[in-house]
Design an enzyme around this catalytic site. Structure first.
Site, PDB file in Angstrom:
ATOM      1  N   HIS A  97     -29.057 -14.492  25.284  1.00  0.00           N
ATOM      2  CA  HIS A  97     -27.990 -14.350  26.269  1.00  0.00           C
ATOM      3  C   HIS A  97     -27.280 -15.666  26.586  1.00  0.00           C
ATOM      4  O   HIS A  97     -26.335 -15.678  27.365  1.00  0.00           O
ATOM      5  CB  HIS A  97     -28.552 -13.756  27.579  1.00  0.00           C
ATOM      6  CG  HIS A  97     -28.788 -12.278  27.497  1.00  0.00           C
ATOM      7  ND1 HIS A  97     -29.514 -11.707  26.483  1.00  0.00           N
ATOM      8  CD2 HIS A  97     -28.376 -11.260  28.290  1.00  0.00           C
ATOM      9  CE1 HIS A  97     -29.551 -10.399  26.662  1.00  0.00           C
ATOM     10  NE2 HIS A  97     -28.856 -10.089  27.745  1.00  0.00           N
ATOM     11  N   HIS A 134      -4.068   3.374  -3.290  1.00  0.00           N
ATOM     12  CA  HIS A 134      -4.224   2.817  -1.933  1.00  0.00           C
ATOM     13  C   HIS A 134      -3.462   1.504  -1.738  1.00  0.00           C
ATOM     14  O   HIS A 134      -2.652   1.382  -0.827  1.00  0.00           O
ATOM     15  CB  HIS A 134      -5.712   2.590  -1.614  1.00  0.00           C
ATOM     16  CG  HIS A 134      -5.943   1.619  -0.501  1.00  0.00           C
ATOM     17  ND1 HIS A 134      -5.953   1.981   0.818  1.00  0.00           N
ATOM     18  CD2 HIS A 134      -6.124   0.258  -0.508  1.00  0.00           C
ATOM     19  CE1 HIS A 134      -6.144   0.914   1.578  1.00  0.00           C
ATOM     20  NE2 HIS A 134      -6.252  -0.144   0.789  1.00  0.00           N
ATOM     21  N   GLU A 180     -17.882  -3.496  24.801  1.00  0.00           N
ATOM     22  CA  GLU A 180     -17.069  -4.719  24.924  1.00  0.00           C
ATOM     23  C   GLU A 180     -15.863  -4.719  23.980  1.00  0.00           C
ATOM     24  O   GLU A 180     -14.774  -5.142  24.348  1.00  0.00           O
ATOM     25  CB  GLU A 180     -17.932  -5.955  24.644  1.00  0.00           C
ATOM     26  CG  GLU A 180     -19.063  -6.182  25.638  1.00  0.00           C
ATOM     27  CD  GLU A 180     -20.322  -5.389  25.297  1.00  0.00           C
ATOM     28  OE1 GLU A 180     -20.350  -4.725  24.238  1.00  0.00           O
ATOM     29  OE2 GLU A 180     -21.287  -5.434  26.090  1.00  0.00           O
ATOM     30  N   HIS A 220       0.833  -1.209   0.000  1.00  0.00           N
ATOM     31  CA  HIS A 220       0.000   0.000   0.000  1.00  0.00           C
ATOM     32  C   HIS A 220       0.865   1.255   0.000  1.00  0.00           C
ATOM     33  O   HIS A 220       1.262   1.744   1.065  1.00  0.00           O
ATOM     34  CB  HIS A 220      -0.891  -0.003   1.239  1.00  0.00           C
ATOM     35  CG  HIS A 220      -1.780  -1.204   1.338  1.00  0.00           C
ATOM     36  ND1 HIS A 220      -1.313  -2.444   1.739  1.00  0.00           N
ATOM     37  CD2 HIS A 220      -3.107  -1.363   1.075  1.00  0.00           C
ATOM     38  CE1 HIS A 220      -2.320  -3.304   1.724  1.00  0.00           C
ATOM     39  NE2 HIS A 220      -3.422  -2.675   1.326  1.00  0.00           N
TER      40      HIS A 220
HETATM   41  C1  LIG Z   1     -11.688  -4.252   9.935  1.00  0.00           C
HETATM   42  C2  LIG Z   1     -11.152  -4.088   8.568  1.00  0.00           C
HETATM   43  N1  LIG Z   1     -11.997  -4.102   7.529  1.00  0.00           N
HETATM   44  C3  LIG Z   1     -11.530  -3.997   6.256  1.00  0.00           C
HETATM   45  C4  LIG Z   1     -10.198  -3.896   6.025  1.00  0.00           C
HETATM   46  C5  LIG Z   1      -9.669  -3.841   4.606  1.00  0.00           C
HETATM   47  N2  LIG Z   1      -9.201  -2.474   4.317  1.00  0.00           N
HETATM   48  C6  LIG Z   1      -7.917  -2.152   4.396  1.00  0.00           C
HETATM   49  S1  LIG Z   1      -7.657  -0.507   4.182  1.00  0.00           S
HETATM   50  C7  LIG Z   1      -9.316  -0.225   3.982  1.00  0.00           C
HETATM   51  C8  LIG Z   1      -9.864   1.152   3.811  1.00  0.00           C
HETATM   52  C9  LIG Z   1      -8.934   2.089   3.200  1.00  0.00           C
HETATM   53  O1  LIG Z   1      -9.329   3.399   3.453  1.00  0.00           O
HETATM   54  P1  LIG Z   1      -8.567   4.245   4.536  1.00  0.00           P
HETATM   55  O2  LIG Z   1      -8.669   3.615   5.843  1.00  0.00           O
HETATM   56  O3  LIG Z   1      -9.069   5.618   4.408  1.00  0.00           O
HETATM   57  O4  LIG Z   1      -7.052   4.151   4.094  1.00  0.00           O
HETATM   58  P2  LIG Z   1      -6.362   4.894   2.860  1.00  0.00           P
HETATM   59  O5  LIG Z   1      -6.869   4.235   1.621  1.00  0.00           O
HETATM   60  O6  LIG Z   1      -6.743   6.309   2.940  1.00  0.00           O
HETATM   61  O7  LIG Z   1      -4.929   4.641   3.071  1.00  0.00           O
HETATM   62  C10 LIG Z   1     -10.014  -1.409   4.065  1.00  0.00           C
HETATM   63  C11 LIG Z   1     -11.495  -1.519   3.885  1.00  0.00           C
HETATM   64  C12 LIG Z   1      -9.338  -3.884   7.143  1.00  0.00           C
HETATM   65  N3  LIG Z   1      -8.028  -3.786   7.007  1.00  0.00           N
HETATM   66  N4  LIG Z   1      -9.842  -3.957   8.386  1.00  0.00           N
END
Ligand SMILES: Cc1ncc(C[n+]2csc(CCOP(=O)(O)OP(=O)(O)O)c2C)c(N)n1
Ligand SMILES: [Mg+2]
Length: 682
Positions: free
Chosen positions: A490, A280, A428, A50
């Site tokens: 529960h 990304h 939680e 990334h």
């Molecule tokens: C709980 C979770 N859900 C989904 C993902 C997969 N995932 C990785 S980055 C991302 C979103 C990217 O957007 P952002 O957080 O704004 O990062 P940017 O692209 O700006 O670096 C997702 C959905 C993850 N890592 N963790």
């Protein structure tokens, strides 16, 4: 593209002051560009990763690491370092670049070149324990931010006791994804409530996530949201080093946690992909990288950092040397007892544990108790809390039901962090992640409570505790249909199996007050893994009435009632069902069927025992019966696929618990009948 005006933009300086500022600006830009170059080159070489976040957040990170963060690459475990949490773990190349540039010895350029390869310390997402300088494992979005809240609580709590030797901050870099995750709400609400002023979150406010513009799915005003939770929040241009420094400077003296929303451009410098989700999570490609080099004015070969820029970074890495030396001096002038206590806590040793547990067991032998295991837990805690001052308990708004608070425990509050009990509120997930943060910080053994059925709400954080190998202890009460009237919403049915599926997690289900104390001991001794103690709401007889120094639960399972002669039947049970198994044994004995009962409070410890020990406990009776008021999954490892299982095959129901046990056929009669049928004697 015009949207990404670079701080390197050449403006001819006129006055001396402007010249100095310009030199600094150029130096800053070169330093930030070093991060960008390493990130795009490493991702390109790995053919995965990334680049967008490290390129976009490079200016933010440069200002933080060169001007504010207190850290010493020569001693990544220095207890009084500031913590830096890259909550958006997908941007791992940002932290790897920083560790290399600032001079962490383990992070060589060769490691950067081997980004994401087997055996490297530059894993796809940052992993605690795998890479020196990584404070927590991140990747599942939102977790890091919530860990940081726990770290900040730990810092304040220990400072309240140890004074000036604990005096640091917790910084987080969080992305849009971190702030969209539900756990972030729990974390920021708790941090705001506790006024954790040394917690500073830098939000990489780039308006982009994987699917594209954030506006596809989100329209929250994060500044207002954080303010509503009691934070100080502001916006800055995340590519303006002066503005960033000013915001961070202001944050140093805040009286509440601070959010700095840093407006950035994802993939900053990439000619066509900057500002787009295409930067990304995949390599930029040769042409785009060439263009980025031109745009950033970075003419150096891949992985090459010019000596002057590297030297500037290394200098930044040495910034806190004197602070570290001062701290070491302060440690030597500290009262010797306090100093050794601090060192013990940071090491996590528990020398007084066996004595405290022995006292509990002696008392139970003197006066046996027919109590719920949740009550037995509180009984054990009455001894453990004074003996182990590093234990910090809590509950997610079920204090009276979980029995996790002893009489003497004071609650932690914004005005007094010295307490040892945390009212986490109905949070939680945030609780479990904050507990991880406390354990990661060191000096604290966090334990907390909720209902076992809500372990699902904690699961992502429990999984990470297991992955990181951290000692956090979850007291999860109301552990079966035995909770009765509250009904199937529960009543956990599949939760024991689901928790047992997590590697490196110990799941304990003690059968009485003695086993509860023993399981506590094992959980506290397990320095490098988390534990869950599944405890009952309903009373249970105390099956072990004689004092035994040995911890029988340590074997995972043991014979709690021996057969008269060679056993034809072995009944294995956990928790509340052990007493049922013991009654079934009596019924079978009345029919001259020699039966033994094995209590199996911890499958993991049993299954990892040496084969001979395991075989000896499991035995060779013709008929093996498992009894647990839960689903069968996982039981075949003990009773075999031919074994008989008496438990649940559906969700529970709402009724008094004794009626439920009858209704679902988990009774001594049903267990004895099942054994007889298998023996062909029914
Ligand atoms: C709980 C979770 N859900 C989904 C993902 C997969 N995932 C990785 S980055 C991302 C979103 C990217 O957007 P952002 O957080 O704004 O990062 P940017 O692209 O700006 O670096 C997702 C959905 C993850 N890592 N963790
Ligand atoms: Mg984003």
């Amino acid at each position: 593209m015009s949207a990404i005006a670079s701080p390197t933009a050449a403006v001819v300086p006129t006055t001396c002051h402007e010249q100095a500022a310009a030199i600094q600006a150029v130096a800053h830009a070169s330093m930030a560009n070093a991060i960008r170059a390493l990130a795009m080159d490493a991702v390109e070489q790995a053919k995965s990763g990334h680049p967008g976040l490290p390129m976009g957040a490079a200016d933010v990170a440069t200002v933080l690491f060169t001007k504010f963060l207190k850290f010493d690459p020569a001693d990544p475990a220095w207890p009084d370092r500031d913590r830096f949490v890259l909550s958006a773990g997908h941007g791992s190349m940002l932290i790897y670049a920083l560790l290399y540039l600032t001079g962490y010895p383990a992070m060589t350029i060769d490691q950067i070149k081997r980004f994401r390869q087997l055996g490297s310390i530059t894993a796809g997402h940052p992993e605690y324990g795998h890479t020196p300088g990584i404070e927590t494992t991140t990747g599942p979005l939102g977790q890091g931010l919530a860990n940081a809240v726990g770290m900040a609580i730990a810092e304040r709590h220990l400072a309240a006791e140890f004074g000036g030797i604990v005096d640091h901050k917790t910084y987080v870099l969080a992305s849009d994804g971190d702030l969209m995750e539900g756990i972030s709400q729990e974390a920021i609400a708790l941090a705001g409530h506790l006024k954790l002023s040394r917690l500073i979150v830098l939000f990489d406010d780039n308006g982009i996530s994987i699917d594209g513009a954030l506006s596809l799915a989100d329209s929250v005003d994060q500044v207002k949201r954080f303010e509503a939770a009691g934070w100080a929040a502001s916006r800055v241009d995340g590519h303006d080093p002066q503005a960033l420094a000013a915001a961070l400077e202001k944050a140093q003296s805040a009286d509440r946690p601070v959010l700095i929303a840093c407006k950035t451009t994802i993939g900053f410098g990439a000619p066509t992909k900057a500002g787009k989700s295409s930067s990304h999570g995949s390599p930029l490609g040769a042409d785009e990288i060439k263009g980025a080099r031109e745009k950033l004015g970075w003419s150096h070969a891949p992985f090459e950092i010019p000596p002057d820029i590297l030297a500037a970074w290394r200098k930044a890495g040495g910034r806190s040397k004197s602070a570290h030396a001062d701290w070491t001096k302060r440690m030597t002038t500290l009262d010797a007892g306090k100093r050794s206590e601090f060192e013990r806590r940071m090491k996590g040793d528990v020398p007084k544990l066996s004595e405290a547990i022995a006292a509990v067991k002696q008392s139970l032998a003197a006066t046996p108790k027919e109590i719920a295991t949740r009550t037995a837990c509180e009984f054990a805690l009455e001894s453990l809390i004074p003996a182990l001052p590093e234990m910090v308990g809590g509950s997610a708004d079920l204090t009276g039901s979980n029995n996790t608070r002893t009489k003497s425990m004071k609650a932690i509050s914004a005005s007094d962090y010295s307490g040892r009990f945390i009212h986490y509120g109905v949070r939680e997930h945030g609780m479990a992640a904050a507990m991880n943060g406390m354990a990661l910080h060191g000096g604290i053994i966090p334990y907390s409570g909720t209902f076992l059925v809500f372990s699902d709400y904690c699961r992502p954080a429990i999984r990470l505790a297991a992955l990181m190998g951290k000692r956090v202890i979850h007291i999860m009460t109301h552990d079966s249909i035995g909770l009765g009237e509250d009904g199937p919403t529960h009543q956990p049915v599949e939760h024991l199996a689901a928790l047992r599926a997590i590697p490196n997690l110990l799941v304990f289900r003690p059968c009485d007050a003695v086993e509860t104390a023993e399981c506590w001991q094992l959980a506290l001794e397990a320095k490098d893994r988390p534990s869950v103690l599944a405890l009952t709401r309903q009373n249970l007889p105390q099956l072990s009435q004689n004092f035994l120094e040995t911890n029988r639960c340590a074997a995972g399972a043991y014979e709690i009632a021996a057969a008269d002669g060679k056993a034809e039947v072995s009944i294995f049970a956990t928790g509340s069902e052990v007493a049922i198994a013991v009654e079934a044994k009596k019924m079978l004995a009345a029919k001259d069927i020699a039966t033994r009962v094995v209590s199996a409070p911890c499958f993991e410890l049993l299954l990892e025992a040496p084969e001979t020990a395991r075989r000896a406990v499991i035995g060779d009776a013709n008929v093996k019966v498992g009894v647990e008021a839960a689903i069968r999954q996982g039981w075949d490892a003990i009773i075999g696929s031919d074994g008989v299982f008496v438990g649940m095959t559906s969700f529970g129901a709402s009724a008094p618990y004794k009626d439920l046990y009858k209704h679902f056929g988990i009774t001594p009669e049903a267990v004895a009948d099942a054994a007889l049928r298998k023996l062909g004697k029914a």
